[in-house]
Scaffold this active site. Sequence first.
Site, PDB file in Angstrom:
ATOM      1  CE1 TYR A 139      -3.729  -2.144   5.058  1.00  0.00           C
ATOM      2  CE2 TYR A 139      -3.314   0.153   4.381  1.00  0.00           C
ATOM      3  CZ  TYR A 139      -3.535  -1.138   3.989  1.00  0.00           C
ATOM      4  OH  TYR A 139      -3.619  -1.490   2.773  1.00  0.00           O
ATOM      5  CB  SER A 173      -0.841  -0.167   1.124  1.00  0.00           C
ATOM      6  OG  SER A 173      -1.427   1.192   1.592  1.00  0.00           O
ATOM      7  CE  LYS A 186      -1.664  -4.576   3.232  1.00  0.00           C
ATOM      8  NZ  LYS A 186      -2.120  -5.860   2.565  1.00  0.00           N
TER       9      LYS A 186
HETATM   10  C1  WQD Z   1      -9.166  10.207   0.180  1.00  0.00           C
HETATM   11  C2  WQD Z   1      -9.068  11.736   0.451  1.00  0.00           C
HETATM   12  C3  WQD Z   1      -9.569  12.356   2.755  1.00  0.00           C
HETATM   13  C4  WQD Z   1     -13.503  10.809   3.161  1.00  0.00           C
HETATM   14  C5  WQD Z   1      -6.729   4.968   2.242  1.00  0.00           C
HETATM   15  C6  WQD Z   1      -5.828   4.553   3.154  1.00  0.00           C
HETATM   16  C7  WQD Z   1      -4.776   4.245   2.208  1.00  0.00           C
HETATM   17  C8  WQD Z   1      -5.079   3.026   0.990  1.00  0.00           C
HETATM   18  C9  WQD Z   1      -6.001   3.980   0.354  1.00  0.00           C
HETATM   19  C10 WQD Z   1      -5.096   0.896   1.281  1.00  0.00           C
HETATM   20  C11 WQD Z   1      -8.659  12.336   1.680  1.00  0.00           C
HETATM   21  C12 WQD Z   1     -10.940  12.766   1.936  1.00  0.00           C
HETATM   22  C13 WQD Z   1     -12.517  11.131   2.653  1.00  0.00           C
HETATM   23  C14 WQD Z   1     -14.800  11.775   3.311  1.00  0.00           C
HETATM   24  C15 WQD Z   1     -13.065  13.410   2.560  1.00  0.00           C
HETATM   25  N1  WQD Z   1      -5.520   2.141   1.462  1.00  0.00           N
HETATM   26  N2  WQD Z   1     -12.035  12.596   2.439  1.00  0.00           N
HETATM   27  N3  WQD Z   1     -14.158  13.077   3.072  1.00  0.00           N
HETATM   28  O1  WQD Z   1      -6.948   8.069   3.264  1.00  0.00           O
HETATM   29  O2  WQD Z   1      -6.270   8.637   1.034  1.00  0.00           O
HETATM   30  O3  WQD Z   1      -6.188   6.385   1.522  1.00  0.00           O
HETATM   31  O4  WQD Z   1      -7.015   4.433   1.272  1.00  0.00           O
HETATM   32  O5  WQD Z   1      -4.207   0.625   1.089  1.00  0.00           O
HETATM   33  O6  WQD Z   1      -3.421   3.401   3.190  1.00  0.00           O
HETATM   34  O7  WQD Z   1      -5.198   5.323   4.115  1.00  0.00           O
HETATM   35  O8  WQD Z   1      -8.396   7.375   1.178  1.00  0.00           O
HETATM   36  O9  WQD Z   1     -10.660   7.727   0.587  1.00  0.00           O
HETATM   37  O10 WQD Z   1      -9.988   7.778   2.798  1.00  0.00           O
HETATM   38  O11 WQD Z   1      -9.445   9.501   1.514  1.00  0.00           O
HETATM   39  O12 WQD Z   1     -12.751  14.677   2.299  1.00  0.00           O
HETATM   40  O13 WQD Z   1     -15.675  11.783   3.827  1.00  0.00           O
HETATM   41  O14 WQD Z   1     -10.607  12.044   0.567  1.00  0.00           O
HETATM   42  O15 WQD Z   1      -9.324  13.278   3.642  1.00  0.00           O
HETATM   43  O16 WQD Z   1      -8.049  13.529   1.504  1.00  0.00           O
HETATM   44  P1  WQD Z   1      -6.824   7.599   1.717  1.00  0.00           P
HETATM   45  P2  WQD Z   1      -9.763   7.963   1.676  1.00  0.00           P
END
Ligand code: WQD
Length: 315
Positions: free
Chosen positions: A143, A119, A147
């Site tokens: 997490y 990841s 990994k």
């Molecule tokens: C994306 C962006 C949030 C929800 C995660 C894991 C990472 C990987 C992929 C597996 C961010 C913003 C989100 C909401 C928002 N996983 N957001 N409102 O955190 O980039 O990555 O998934 O390997 O390890 O951490 O993904 O989809 O949670 O967020 O504004 O209701 O959307 O702050 O900037 P993230 P996400």
Amino acid sequence: MTVLLTGGAGYIGAHVARLLKERDFDVVVVDDLTTGDSERIAGTDVVSFDLSADAAANDLSQIMKSRDITSVVHVAGKKQVGESVNNPTWYYRQNVHSMTNLLTAMQVNCVERLVFSSSAAVYGMPDVEEVDERVECSPINPYGQSKLVCEWMSRNAALAWGLRVANLRYFNVAGSGWSELKDPSALNLIPIVLKSLVEHRQPVVFGSNYPTPDGTCIRDYVHVLDLAAAHIDALEYLDRPDRSYDTFNVGTGTGASVYEVVNTISSHVGRKIQPVVDGRRAGDPARLIANVARIQNELGWKASYGLSEIISSAI
Ligand code: WQD
């Protein structure tokens, strides 16, 4: 040649299973079916057990022997950052102990090819325009740490007994290749926004004062079909006898901000969306975009879908 696919009943794993079968690989899936659903892979052999249980090394070994397994694609794992913060020891047990069992069984049975689902979370909060695989890994949650430990374990196995490894560091995976394989959980931005629309709520944006052009966080969204194809390319790459241990970013090399994602969804559904801005979420880097030169050069893999296709398929 039969591939052992762990986590093959999950959202990503089922896409990998479908592509493997389309490319005429024989596939055996091992999945504990806690978040996976065997309906997704009807017609595929599924053996259900917990990979992190003490008996799993032996169970895996039996499957490898009886099914003449030559390669493993290890997708199974827990992947929720918040859950890992609240329950870190369990996360290590789930992700790291499963890897211990898998590598033990592979070594005993001389199964020498492993494609591992890693990841972008291993990078932590890198302060660079584009992250390449040489950036120092500094994960900031259990997490991502689990990994990275798995990557180290496979590297040690490569050095000690000749395991050939391709670690795939996924960026933000989304979309759907077939409607029955969609991601039913709403744990990431795109499904969360779609769910909020279905429930007639406004989505929430976590922070609009980041040092990015529109103030919201930028991520590299990759279509699950492209991601699945990278696993097949990685397997084929490991066939070459000179291969030993490699790590590849799987992203598009292009970023989209939270507002851009929301606006693209808005134009696809033909409805104006006015998100509510909330505070920053802890541990969110302002920008996380993959440098994809290595995977393009070494595997010949390149994302074929962009944000618009990801969103239309998710819808
Ligand atoms: C994306 C962006 C949030 C929800 C995660 C894991 C990472 C990987 C992929 C597996 C961010 C913003 C989100 C909401 C928002 N996983 N957001 N409102 O955190 O980039 O990555 O998934 O390997 O390890 O951490 O993904 O989809 O949670 O967020 O504004 O209701 O959307 O702050 O900037 P993230 P996400």
